[in-house]
Design an enzyme around this catalytic site. Structure first.
Site, mmCIF file in Angstrom:
data_model
loop_
_atom_site.group_PDB
_atom_site.id
_atom_site.type_symbol
_atom_site.label_atom_id
_atom_site.label_comp_id
_atom_site.label_asym_id
_atom_site.label_seq_id
_atom_site.Cartn_x
_atom_site.Cartn_y
_atom_site.Cartn_z
ATOM 1 N N ASP A 46 2.319 3.095 -0.144
ATOM 2 C CA ASP A 46 2.596 1.810 0.500
ATOM 3 C C ASP A 46 1.351 1.323 1.223
ATOM 4 O OD1 ASP A 46 5.052 0.003 1.714
ATOM 5 O OD2 ASP A 46 3.454 0.299 3.185
ATOM 6 N N TYR A 51 -4.127 -4.226 5.756
ATOM 7 C CA TYR A 51 -4.617 -2.888 6.073
ATOM 8 C C TYR A 51 -6.098 -2.734 5.700
ATOM 9 C CZ TYR A 51 0.399 -1.625 6.154
ATOM 10 O OH TYR A 51 1.748 -1.554 6.396
ATOM 11 N N LYS A 76 1.571 -6.069 0.092
ATOM 12 C CA LYS A 76 2.268 -7.106 0.850
ATOM 13 C C LYS A 76 1.418 -8.370 0.982
ATOM 14 C CE LYS A 76 4.093 -3.279 3.604
ATOM 15 N NZ LYS A 76 3.022 -2.294 3.357
ATOM 16 N N HIS A 109 5.035 -9.760 4.219
ATOM 17 C CA HIS A 109 4.792 -8.769 5.270
ATOM 18 C C HIS A 109 5.575 -9.060 6.556
ATOM 19 C CE1 HIS A 109 1.528 -5.668 6.509
ATOM 20 N NE2 HIS A 109 2.650 -5.440 7.143
#
Length: 277
Positions: A46, A51, A76, A109
């Site tokens: 994931d 990120y 996401k 997200h």
């Protein structure tokens, strides 16, 4: 031997219930730790654009001996990329960074309600699923009213809702809504933050009874409730230990004791109903 159960989604596909998360993992480090996770046996990764490690994750996938078809990959759409055309363009960038031609699961997200773009963003995900580029589609950090709104607007129900969830904030009400709508619940920050949860006397006592780590007990609690969970670690020993949590089987009484730890002030992250980023 650890074995990970699959959870059937409302689109007929099956997702590994235990996965590996890479939030707050640096891009270069992501390549190493995702590789270790895959070697350990994880088949569910994931990540997310925000990120800033999709490239590192992609390098790990490319270098792994595990076939791409055997790995469940999630990413996401970030808040700044909400909107129909914007989401389509952002997703193409994510595919390029990951070095893949599809993802197994694509999520919005955050609802980011103040932007008023989540319905159009959801329509973009529906289109990407039709194209086969996102094989399953879902959301993250969506309250009940916004879940119902996108379903009513499109007739398409998300397969998952990824939310903050851990024993100090067990989200029973939203989990019940997810169940009612046929949406599976995924947990982020499943072990809490800062170590407080893993030092809780109830958790440590149960861990001692099972000759397990506190983290294994908390993961086992998620698994027992049918929650999809992907703890993060950059330590090889903890990655392997987290994977072995599938071997920990809690009693109904132990599950109830952990359920009882939830508290009103247990939330760690932003409240999706008021978050304005």
């Amino acid at each position: 031997m650890s074995t990970v159960a699959n959870i059937e989604l409302n689109d007929g596909r099956a997702i590994p219930q235990l996965g590996f998360g890479v939030w707050q993992v640096e891009n270069d480090e992501a390549t190493k730790v995702v590789g270790i996770a895959l070697e350990t046996g994880f088949r569910h990764i994931d990540t997310a654009k925000v990120y800033e490690n999709e490239t590192g994750v992609g390098k790990a996938l490319a270098a792994s001996s595990v076939n791409r078809e055997d790995i469940w990959l999630t990413t996401k759409i970030w808040n700044d990329d909400q909107g129909y055309d914007e989401a389509l363009a952002a997703f193409e960038k994510s595919l390029a960074d990951l070095g893949v031609d599809y993802v197994d699961l694509l999520l919005i997200h955050w609802v980011s309600a103040h932007r008023k773009k989540y319905v159009d963003t959801w329509k973009a995900l529906i289109e990407l699923q039709k194209q086969g580029k996102a094989r399953s589609i879902g959301v993250s950090n969506f309250p009940e009213e916004h879940l119902r709104e996108i379903i009513e607007a499109t007739g398409v129900t998300p397969v998952v809702n990824q939310i903050e969830l851990h024993p100090y904030f067990n989200q029973q009400a939203l989990r019940t809504v997810n169940d009612e709508l046929g949406i599976k619940t995924e947990a982020w920050s499943p072990l809490g933050q800062g170590g407080e949860l893993l030092q809780d006397p109830t958790i440590t006592e149960i861990a001692q009874a099972h000759d397990a780590t506190p983290a294994q007990v908390v993961i086992a609690w998620h698994l027992a409730h049918g929650i999809i969970v992907f703890p993060k670690s950059v330590t090889p020993e903890r990655i392997k230990s987290n994977f072995a949590a599938t071997e920990v089987k809690l009693s109904d009484e132990e599950i109830a004791r952990i359920d009882g730890l939830s508290r009103e002030d247990g939330r760690i992250g932003p409240d999706p109903k008021t978050a304005d980023f």
